[in-house]
Design an enzyme around this catalytic site. Structure first.
Site, PDB file in Angstrom:
ATOM      1  N   THR A  72      31.671  32.227  33.500  1.00 39.18           N
ATOM      2  CA  THR A  72      31.160  31.030  32.821  1.00 39.18           C
ATOM      3  C   THR A  72      29.722  31.280  32.370  1.00 39.18           C
ATOM      4  O   THR A  72      29.351  30.979  31.223  1.00 39.18           O
ATOM      5  CB  THR A  72      31.229  29.804  33.765  1.00 39.18           C
ATOM      6  OG1 THR A  72      32.593  29.600  34.127  1.00 39.18           O
ATOM      7  CG2 THR A  72      30.667  28.557  33.114  1.00 39.18           C
ATOM      8  N   ASN A 150      44.265  32.627  29.837  1.00 37.34           N
ATOM      9  CA  ASN A 150      44.448  32.492  31.281  1.00 37.34           C
ATOM     10  C   ASN A 150      45.720  31.736  31.652  1.00 37.34           C
ATOM     11  O   ASN A 150      46.287  31.948  32.708  1.00 37.34           O
ATOM     12  CB  ASN A 150      43.237  31.806  31.914  1.00 37.34           C
ATOM     13  CG  ASN A 150      42.743  30.625  31.118  1.00 37.34           C
ATOM     14  OD1 ASN A 150      42.422  30.754  29.942  1.00 37.34           O
ATOM     15  ND2 ASN A 150      42.697  29.462  31.741  1.00 37.34           N
ATOM     16  N   GLN A 180      40.373  37.578  31.807  1.00 32.59           N
ATOM     17  CA  GLN A 180      41.744  37.789  32.296  1.00 32.59           C
ATOM     18  C   GLN A 180      42.272  39.188  32.004  1.00 32.59           C
ATOM     19  O   GLN A 180      43.364  39.524  32.447  1.00 32.59           O
ATOM     20  CB  GLN A 180      42.692  36.731  31.696  1.00 32.59           C
ATOM     21  CG  GLN A 180      42.453  35.335  32.234  1.00 32.59           C
ATOM     22  CD  GLN A 180      42.724  35.194  33.730  1.00 32.59           C
ATOM     23  OE1 GLN A 180      43.365  36.036  34.351  1.00 32.59           O
ATOM     24  NE2 GLN A 180      42.223  34.121  34.323  1.00 32.59           N
ATOM     25  N   CYS A 328      41.278  24.524  36.423  1.00 35.51           N
ATOM     26  CA  CYS A 328      40.469  23.361  36.067  1.00 35.51           C
ATOM     27  C   CYS A 328      41.340  22.201  35.617  1.00 35.51           C
ATOM     28  O   CYS A 328      40.990  21.052  35.817  1.00 35.51           O
ATOM     29  CB  CYS A 328      39.513  23.708  34.939  1.00 35.51           C
ATOM     30  SG  CYS A 328      38.871  25.345  35.074  1.00 35.51           S
TER      31      CYS A 328
HETATM   32  N1  PLP Z   1      37.272  32.623  31.145  1.00 33.38           N
HETATM   33  C1  PLP Z   1      38.562  32.731  31.486  1.00 33.38           C
HETATM   34  C2  PLP Z   1      39.546  33.221  30.474  1.00 33.38           C
HETATM   35  C3  PLP Z   1      38.981  32.375  32.772  1.00 33.38           C
HETATM   36  O1  PLP Z   1      40.271  32.481  33.102  1.00 33.38           O
HETATM   37  C4  PLP Z   1      38.020  31.894  33.694  1.00 33.38           C
HETATM   38  C5  PLP Z   1      38.428  31.445  35.033  1.00 33.38           C
HETATM   39  O2  PLP Z   1      39.538  30.971  35.231  1.00 33.38           O
HETATM   40  C6  PLP Z   1      36.680  31.813  33.288  1.00 33.38           C
HETATM   41  C7  PLP Z   1      36.344  32.197  32.007  1.00 33.38           C
HETATM   42  C8  PLP Z   1      35.614  31.346  34.225  1.00 33.38           C
HETATM   43  O3  PLP Z   1      35.375  32.317  35.202  1.00 33.38           O
HETATM   44  P1  PLP Z   1      34.354  32.074  36.395  1.00 33.38           P
HETATM   45  O4  PLP Z   1      35.103  31.320  37.415  1.00 33.38           O
HETATM   46  O5  PLP Z   1      33.978  33.441  36.863  1.00 33.38           O
HETATM   47  O6  PLP Z   1      33.199  31.327  35.856  1.00 33.38           O
END
Ligand code: PLP
Length: 410
Positions: A72, A150, A180, A328
């Protein structure tokens, strides 16, 4: 009860080797890598070695890799960093199926005056290349498109998209969220992905702990730091380095690289067995993303006429941990934005379940899921208002609604 964990796109178990590699940096090697004394220099060397490992894994130079707290943060830093460095350009191109860590950043930029194009996808989850090309503009600043989704595992053709962008206008920046794909399929920034300027990923999706991520920024990219403060990471990401987690993520990457080909084949075989087994045993299901290239570990099953939440609840009773979408969105009754964009029929958009595998899953676990899942679906259908228990089929009016909801031929 034994747990069967098939939610690895949400997070993964920390590998034993990763934990062991991290351990000394919690205990005897706790020093701040910026300090001048010898014990601290050892931690600085560990960070440098981790950076080299990760750079090698990506086909990058070590100075192009920044450590962050999560994907993120990497996505925020990539996108906001691009806008800060290029204030005269005001258009951003992304997709409607990004993770919220990109989607919400783009929506925030749209609220503050940027023009953002959110490309949609077809029923299989593929982007329309023609639409992509037409969306590029003379004032496009950034294209941010995920490497793989994801929820469905659909892999986007980043090599081709980034090449098109650079052939159209080399000053448009290209970012991809590879959270992913890292550890699941090859990422080569010196070969196929040579036109990608920025790439994000996270440790906890590849058997490292939560709380560590990386951002790749190609040398020469018009980008400015997002996290400002101390001089760490060459002044490009402030904050004292999370040494144990950095070491852990490098170990996880090393393990992924070591076993890549054999694991990809084994995991794909398990996933395919689960997929074929479900299609054989459960009527009225479809596989979201089946017509598109997909990650080897992900299976998103749309079950018509029932709710995913109910399925998850009952799977949980049998110790099976799956998900109804991204972590989420599960827990909310809102249908997933990804499945909505894919126009999954309304009779199934609430009934989708994601199984995502890892190297730790076994054939026995797949057999157990294939035993439990059909029973769970059947028991929920018996109480569904769309289902006729006498005929053990959807009520004719429900079937009719489904047929009329299907996209009509042009
Ligand atoms: N981007 C994708 C495609 C994800 O699947 C996720 C988490 O599920 C994230 C970003 C966010 O990752 P993080 O939990 O390391 O912030």
């Amino acid at each position: 009860m034994t747990i069967i964990y098939v939610d690895n796109n949400a997070t993964t178990a920390i590998a034993r080797e990763v934990r062991q590699a991290m351990e000394p940096f919690f205990t005897e090697h706790y020093f701040n890598p910026s300090s001048m004394y010898e014990p601290a220099k050892r931690t600085a060397r560990a960070v440098a070695a981790a950076r080299e490992t990760i750079a090698r894994f990506l086909g990058a130079a070590p100075q192009e890799v920044l450590f962050t707290a999560c994907a993120t943060e990497s996505n925020n830093a990539a996108i906001f960093g691009a806008t800060r460095a290029n204030p005269s350009r005001r258009h951003i191109l992304t997709t409607a199926v990004e993770h919220p860590a990109v989607l919400e950043v783009c929506k925030e930029l749209a609220r503050s005056g940027y023009e953002v194009t959110f490309l949609s996808v077809d029923r299989a989850g593929n982007l329309d290349l023609g639409e992509f090309v037409r969306a590029l503009r003379p004032d496009t600043l950034l294209v941010s498109i995920m490497h793989a989704n994801n929820e469905t595992g659909v892999v986007f053709p980043i090599e081709r998209l980034s090449r098109i962008v650079k052939e159209t206008d080399p000053s448009i920046l290209f970012h991809t969220d590879a959270t992913q794909t890292a550890g699941k399929i090859p990422i080569r920034l010196d070969r196929e992905l040579i036109h990608v300027d920025m790439l994000s990923f996270s440790g906890h999706k590849l058997h490292a702990p939560k709380g560590i991520g990386a951002l790749y920024v190609r040398r020469g990219t018009a980008w400015r730091p997002w996290m400002i403060g101390g001089h760490q990471e060459g002044g490009r990401r402030a904050g004292t380095e999370n040494v144990p987690y950095i070491v852990g993520m490098a170990k996880a990457v090393e393990l992924a690289a070591e076993h890549a080909a054999e694991e990809e084949t084994r995991i794909r075989r398990l996933r395919d067995r689960l997929e074929e087994g479900i299609l054989e045993r459960v009527p009225w299901v479809e596989i979201n993303g089946r017509g598109a290239p997909r990650l080897p570990n992900t299976l998103n099953v749309a079950c018509h006429f029932i709710e995913g939440e109910g399925i998850l609840y009952q799977l949980n009773e049998h110790g099976i941990c799956a998900s109804s979408g991204s972590a989420c969105t599960s827990g909310s009754l809102e249908p997933s934005h990804v499945l909505r964009a894919m126009q999954v029929p309304f009779t199934a958009v609430q009934g989708s379940v994601r199984f995502s595998l890892s190297r730790y899953n076994t054939e026995e676990e797949i057999d157990r899921i294939l035993e439990v899942f059909p029973r769970v679906v059947a028991s929920l259908r018996r109480i569904s208002p769309y289902w006729d228990s006498q005929t053990n089929a959807p009520r004719p009016e429900a079937e009719q609604m489904l047929v009329s909801a299907a996209p009509q031929p042009a």
